[in-house]
Design a protein around this motif. Sequence first.
Motif, mmCIF file in Angstrom:
data_model
loop_
_atom_site.group_PDB
_atom_site.id
_atom_site.type_symbol
_atom_site.label_atom_id
_atom_site.label_comp_id
_atom_site.label_asym_id
_atom_site.label_seq_id
_atom_site.Cartn_x
_atom_site.Cartn_y
_atom_site.Cartn_z
ATOM 1 N N VAL A 97 -1.169 11.596 -13.839
ATOM 2 C CA VAL A 97 0.156 10.954 -13.849
ATOM 3 C C VAL A 97 0.756 10.994 -15.255
ATOM 4 C CG1 VAL A 97 1.375 8.756 -13.492
ATOM 5 C CG2 VAL A 97 -0.389 9.466 -11.889
ATOM 6 N N THR A 133 -5.521 9.570 -12.822
ATOM 7 C CA THR A 133 -4.952 9.524 -11.466
ATOM 8 C C THR A 133 -4.097 10.751 -11.177
ATOM 9 O OG1 THR A 133 -4.955 7.122 -11.509
ATOM 10 C CG2 THR A 133 -3.470 8.150 -9.920
ATOM 11 N N ARG A 134 -4.227 11.243 -9.949
ATOM 12 C CA ARG A 134 -3.506 12.438 -9.503
ATOM 13 C C ARG A 134 -1.991 12.219 -9.527
ATOM 14 N NH1 ARG A 134 -4.997 16.373 -5.936
ATOM 15 N NH2 ARG A 134 -6.988 15.386 -5.490
ATOM 16 N N CYS A 171 3.835 11.519 -7.945
ATOM 17 C CA CYS A 171 4.757 10.414 -7.635
ATOM 18 C C CYS A 171 5.869 10.329 -8.676
ATOM 19 C CB CYS A 171 3.982 9.101 -7.602
ATOM 20 S SG CYS A 171 3.220 8.742 -9.202
ATOM 21 N N TRP A 218 6.116 7.022 -10.791
ATOM 22 C CA TRP A 218 6.970 6.026 -10.130
ATOM 23 C C TRP A 218 6.844 4.634 -10.744
ATOM 24 C CZ3 TRP A 218 6.363 5.451 -4.046
ATOM 25 C CH2 TRP A 218 7.454 4.769 -3.537
ATOM 26 N N CYS A 219 5.611 4.140 -10.867
ATOM 27 C CA CYS A 219 5.420 2.744 -11.306
ATOM 28 C C CYS A 219 5.782 2.562 -12.778
ATOM 29 C CB CYS A 219 3.977 2.320 -11.068
ATOM 30 S SG CYS A 219 3.531 2.413 -9.334
ATOM 31 N N ILE A 220 5.358 3.525 -13.613
ATOM 32 C CA ILE A 220 5.613 3.363 -15.048
ATOM 33 C C ILE A 220 7.115 3.449 -15.319
ATOM 34 C CG2 ILE A 220 5.030 4.158 -17.370
ATOM 35 C CD1 ILE A 220 2.795 5.299 -14.635
ATOM 36 N N TYR A 277 -1.835 2.079 -10.950
ATOM 37 C CA TYR A 277 -3.016 1.430 -10.360
ATOM 38 C C TYR A 277 -3.967 2.442 -9.714
ATOM 39 C CZ TYR A 277 -0.484 -2.959 -10.949
ATOM 40 O OH TYR A 277 0.184 -4.043 -11.483
ATOM 41 N N GLY A 278 -3.618 3.707 -9.790
ATOM 42 C CA GLY A 278 -4.531 4.726 -9.244
ATOM 43 C C GLY A 278 -4.381 4.958 -7.753
ATOM 44 N N CYS A 279 -3.207 4.683 -7.189
ATOM 45 C CA CYS A 279 -3.078 4.719 -5.724
ATOM 46 C C CYS A 279 -3.114 6.125 -5.148
ATOM 47 C CB CYS A 279 -1.824 3.979 -5.273
ATOM 48 S SG CYS A 279 -0.305 4.947 -5.352
ATOM 49 N N ARG A 280 -2.960 7.152 -5.975
ATOM 50 C CA ARG A 280 -2.991 8.522 -5.436
ATOM 51 C C ARG A 280 -4.386 9.138 -5.546
ATOM 52 N NH1 ARG A 280 1.553 11.257 -4.356
ATOM 53 N NH2 ARG A 280 0.645 13.197 -5.116
HETATM 54 S S1 SF4 Z 1 0.028 3.532 -8.831
HETATM 55 FE FE1 SF4 Z 1 0.429 5.281 -7.503
HETATM 56 S S2 SF4 Z 1 2.662 5.453 -7.350
HETATM 57 FE FE2 SF4 Z 1 2.195 4.138 -9.106
HETATM 58 S S3 SF4 Z 1 2.166 5.563 -10.846
HETATM 59 FE FE3 SF4 Z 1 0.062 5.372 -10.145
HETATM 60 S S4 SF4 Z 1 -0.210 7.066 -8.691
HETATM 61 FE FE4 SF4 Z 1 2.004 6.806 -9.013
#
Ligand code: SF4
Length: 246
Positions: free
Chosen positions: A164, A188-189, A192, A195-197, A204-207
């Motif tokens: 990311v 983290t992959r 996105c 998106w969050c930053i 949070y590592g959701c991917r």
């Molecule tokens: S938590 Fe998920 S959507 Fe948010 S920045 Fe990390 S990978 Fe992207």
Amino acid sequence: MKKPKVGIFDFACCEGCQLQIANMGEDVLSVLGSIDVLEWREVMSEKWGKKLDIAIIEGSITDPHAVKRIKQIRKKAKILIAIGSCATIGGVNGMKNNFGLDDIRKYVYGDSYRFFPTELTKAVHQVVKVDYFVHGCPMYIPEFVALIKAALQGIPYYPPDYPVCVECKLNENVCMYDRQVTCLGPVTRAGCNSWCINNGNICYGCRGMVSNPNEKGAQDVLAKYNIPMELILNKMNMYNKCRELT
Ligand code: SF4
Ligand code: SF4
Ligand code: SF4
């Protein structure tokens, strides 16, 4: 030309990724115009016996009934697409795997717990073959649209396999670590668009994790900011617990 028949099925999840489909706006027309979406509660019926061109799966596999159901769906579907972290990496449901399964059942169901069998939480590909993955919690709609188009044309879709941080730098965000806040972006992959930053939050590592994380680089960052590894591992636990099963 006959439109492909598509069924949408949910397993253990919050249904937030299906909500993302409903919120797609104009994009929903370009996708829905090309497919024939069967009424999904009907499709979910155990008696339903027709073949599907595409099965879209939301949610994790968490009990024996779900294992049986996903195997039935897999047999009926030419293409199977997992959407959202719950389906692609186990996601937040994976936190169940931190506890004894009987302890969990007693906590949730009390004295009736024996009537509610459970299993370690798994991502969909840990039970059946998955052809396409749309990562994220919730899934990232531009990626879903690109992937559906690829699936309809019968061509592969490969999610990015870099961190990311790459997208975050391109978006010219100030790094969270420079603000004394930890972030899982380095491992983290991407995909996105950070998106969050971009919106003032951390990753949070959701991917899920990149396939070949730069462990040395991540360790250097932790050392530079004097952050204990345990803190990062605890944060990883939120979405990536099921990784230990593979
Ligand atoms: S938590 Fe998920 S959507 Fe948010 S920045 Fe990390 S990978 Fe992207
Ligand atoms: S991935 Fe997130 S938004 Fe999607 S169903 Fe699971 S918990 Fe809900
Ligand atoms: S660690 Fe987080 S905030 Fe810093 S560059 Fe990477 S993704 Fe962006």
